[in-house]
Scaffold this motif. Sequence first.
Motif, PDB file in Angstrom:
ATOM      1  N   LEU A  28      49.778  40.069  43.246  1.00  0.00           N
ATOM      2  CA  LEU A  28      49.072  40.828  41.711  1.00  0.00           C
ATOM      3  C   LEU A  28      47.865  41.246  41.548  1.00  0.00           C
ATOM      4  N   LEU A  29      47.160  40.922  42.678  1.00  0.00           N
ATOM      5  CA  LEU A  29      45.764  41.652  42.133  1.00  0.00           C
ATOM      6  C   LEU A  29      45.665  42.746  41.766  1.00  0.00           C
ATOM      7  N   GLU A  30      46.987  43.460  42.816  1.00  0.00           N
ATOM      8  CA  GLU A  30      46.709  45.299  42.442  1.00  0.00           C
ATOM      9  C   GLU A  30      45.831  46.135  42.890  1.00  0.00           C
ATOM     10  N   GLY A  31      45.038  45.098  43.865  1.00  0.00           N
ATOM     11  CA  GLY A  31      44.279  46.022  44.967  1.00  0.00           C
ATOM     12  C   GLY A  31      42.522  46.314  44.622  1.00  0.00           C
ATOM     13  N   LYS A  32      42.726  45.223  43.067  1.00  0.00           N
ATOM     14  CA  LYS A  32      41.405  44.867  42.641  1.00  0.00           C
ATOM     15  C   LYS A  32      40.616  44.013  42.998  1.00  0.00           C
ATOM     16  N   TYR A  33      40.642  44.519  43.966  1.00  0.00           N
ATOM     17  CA  TYR A  33      39.411  43.072  44.800  1.00  0.00           C
ATOM     18  C   TYR A  33      38.470  44.306  45.454  1.00  0.00           C
ATOM     19  N   PRO A  34      37.108  43.620  45.865  1.00  0.00           N
ATOM     20  CA  PRO A  34      36.558  44.794  46.998  1.00  0.00           C
ATOM     21  C   PRO A  34      36.726  44.290  48.699  1.00  0.00           C
ATOM     22  N   VAL A  35      37.188  45.416  48.755  1.00  0.00           N
ATOM     23  CA  VAL A  35      37.349  45.524  50.138  1.00  0.00           C
ATOM     24  C   VAL A  35      36.973  44.307  51.285  1.00  0.00           C
ATOM     25  N   LYS A  36      35.615  44.271  51.052  1.00  0.00           N
ATOM     26  CA  LYS A  36      33.964  44.055  51.709  1.00  0.00           C
ATOM     27  C   LYS A  36      34.663  41.871  51.200  1.00  0.00           C
ATOM     28  N   GLY A  37      34.728  42.429  50.488  1.00  0.00           N
ATOM     29  CA  GLY A  37      34.837  40.499  49.989  1.00  0.00           C
ATOM     30  C   GLY A  37      35.767  39.950  51.102  1.00  0.00           C
ATOM     31  N   LEU A  38      36.875  40.787  50.618  1.00  0.00           N
ATOM     32  CA  LEU A  38      38.992  40.274  51.243  1.00  0.00           C
ATOM     33  C   LEU A  38      38.271  39.723  52.521  1.00  0.00           C
ATOM     34  N   TYR A  39      37.841  40.959  53.764  1.00  0.00           N
ATOM     35  CA  TYR A  39      37.530  40.572  55.026  1.00  0.00           C
ATOM     36  C   TYR A  39      36.678  39.125  55.711  1.00  0.00           C
ATOM     37  N   GLN A  40      35.769  39.084  53.904  1.00  0.00           N
ATOM     38  CA  GLN A  40      34.357  38.047  54.259  1.00  0.00           C
ATOM     39  C   GLN A  40      35.062  36.387  53.672  1.00  0.00           C
ATOM     40  N   ALA A  41      35.608  36.672  52.662  1.00  0.00           N
ATOM     41  CA  ALA A  41      37.196  35.544  52.386  1.00  0.00           C
ATOM     42  C   ALA A  41      37.704  35.043  53.438  1.00  0.00           C
ATOM     43  N   LEU A  42      38.166  36.105  54.328  1.00  0.00           N
ATOM     44  CA  LEU A  42      39.616  35.644  54.943  1.00  0.00           C
ATOM     45  C   LEU A  42      38.502  35.052  56.125  1.00  0.00           C
ATOM     46  N   ALA A  43      37.526  35.895  56.929  1.00  0.00           N
ATOM     47  CA  ALA A  43      37.076  35.116  57.671  1.00  0.00           C
ATOM     48  C   ALA A  43      36.060  33.508  57.539  1.00  0.00           C
ATOM     49  N   ILE A  44      36.163  33.318  56.437  1.00  0.00           N
ATOM     50  CA  ILE A  44      35.543  32.016  56.155  1.00  0.00           C
ATOM     51  C   ILE A  44      36.764  30.914  55.991  1.00  0.00           C
ATOM     52  N   ALA A  45      38.528  31.834  55.752  1.00  0.00           N
ATOM     53  CA  ALA A  45      39.658  30.656  55.964  1.00  0.00           C
ATOM     54  C   ALA A  45      39.409  30.871  57.143  1.00  0.00           C
ATOM     55  N   GLY A  72      40.210  24.966  53.737  1.00  0.00           N
ATOM     56  CA  GLY A  72      40.876  26.327  54.046  1.00  0.00           C
ATOM     57  C   GLY A  72      42.337  26.628  53.929  1.00  0.00           C
ATOM     58  N   VAL A  73      43.064  25.501  54.109  1.00  0.00           N
ATOM     59  CA  VAL A  73      43.969  26.045  53.184  1.00  0.00           C
ATOM     60  C   VAL A  73      44.599  26.171  51.561  1.00  0.00           C
ATOM     61  N   VAL A  74      43.687  25.959  50.797  1.00  0.00           N
ATOM     62  CA  VAL A  74      43.885  26.563  49.268  1.00  0.00           C
ATOM     63  C   VAL A  74      42.942  27.527  49.709  1.00  0.00           C
ATOM     64  N   PHE A  75      42.339  27.834  49.521  1.00  0.00           N
ATOM     65  CA  PHE A  75      41.776  29.208  49.558  1.00  0.00           C
ATOM     66  C   PHE A  75      42.318  30.113  50.382  1.00  0.00           C
ATOM     67  N   LEU A  76      42.888  30.081  51.237  1.00  0.00           N
ATOM     68  CA  LEU A  76      43.872  30.992  51.415  1.00  0.00           C
ATOM     69  C   LEU A  76      45.064  31.396  51.012  1.00  0.00           C
ATOM     70  N   GLU A  77      45.941  30.229  50.284  1.00  0.00           N
ATOM     71  CA  GLU A  77      46.302  30.376  48.620  1.00  0.00           C
ATOM     72  C   GLU A  77      45.846  31.138  47.958  1.00  0.00           C
ATOM     73  N   ILE A  78      44.652  30.300  47.258  1.00  0.00           N
ATOM     74  CA  ILE A  78      43.487  31.358  46.690  1.00  0.00           C
ATOM     75  C   ILE A  78      43.892  33.468  46.756  1.00  0.00           C
TER      76      ILE A  78
END
Length: 384
Positions: free
Chosen positions: A326-343, A281-287
Amino acid sequence: MSILSCCRIPKRGTMRKSSLKSSKSSVHEIKPSKKYENREGLSTFPRSVSMNTGGMKQRIIAEDILKHGNVGVPAEVFTFRELANTTENFNPELLVGEGGFGRVYKGYLKKTNQVVAVKQLDRNGIQGNREFLSEVLTLSMVHHPNLVNLIGYCADGQQRILVYEYMPNRSLEEHLLDLPPNKKALDWYTRMEIAKGAARGLEYLHDTANPPIIYRDFKASNILLDEKFNPKLSDFGLAKLGPTGEQDHVSTRVMGTYGYCAPEYAQTGQLTTKSDVYSFGVVFLEIISGRRVIDSTKPTEEENLVDWAKPLFKDKRKFVLMADPLLEGKYPVKGLYQALAIASMCLQEEASTRPLIGDVVTALEYLAIRADAEITPAPDEQEG
């Protein structure tokens, strides 16, 4: 697992379970080396390691692993002279990494036309005979596409050297944290693929290896990347056999890297596979964030990555603040929410409330599916 269910992936069965760039190093022909290819060979390994310090303990460790069976040892035994030839006498120009354990050199095995990584352990360093023995024995027991492949080792006199496949893109840390201005940041889906592969490596150790193995040192610098950015876990010097039978944990001295250790392990020395899940979870948050777990250059309240993220986890409107700029907003917002839920689930204080790593893999398989049409500019970071 209600948070992970947001990924809506059908439940699946348990998962079953670089090399340096081409080198033209001029080295002498290497003579064939003896191989240990069976259980009997492994039993001789502890005797090949110097017993000057802690010999009895080393033998106990080796016998403890041997008694569980399921061991095959394809690792080759090299002499110091052979590895000196392989690295042009440990030429400083071939140095590719250095840490508390010692130095890593690029090498070339002429007889197999193979480029390798040669890790020479510092005799005065933090990684001693115990960790050397643990790494050789662990990597002789386990084989998986997301675990680095041990080619061989050297235990000549006081020398302790490990030979691995070389990973041309080196560590995740070098592509994620403190990037120089001229270095391109990893895109969102590459990050999710790396996280998925690293989680699969842990899943193999936890669910397929018999007995289970607790990695105990999961961090960005130990995740190596091949030429296609496929991740492989490396550095198994702290790996520990997991609990068996009626046990629900193993008790051991607290080892690892500050910031990545699960709170219950740091406080009590009680180690479980859920300790690795916390570190993941720590590394995923770094990612996701591009921030180091401990960064003294940040304001005091932001120095510790997990402490910084915890209040943000509670407000969905602030999730975009945790995305790497550095992603400059280029990510799926829904995917970001789900990734943070996993972390967030992996970083639960109570070990029992963290997900199994197999469930994390399932969720990440969904997040790693490229859907470029889903990438939309992130909401204004000031919103809300």
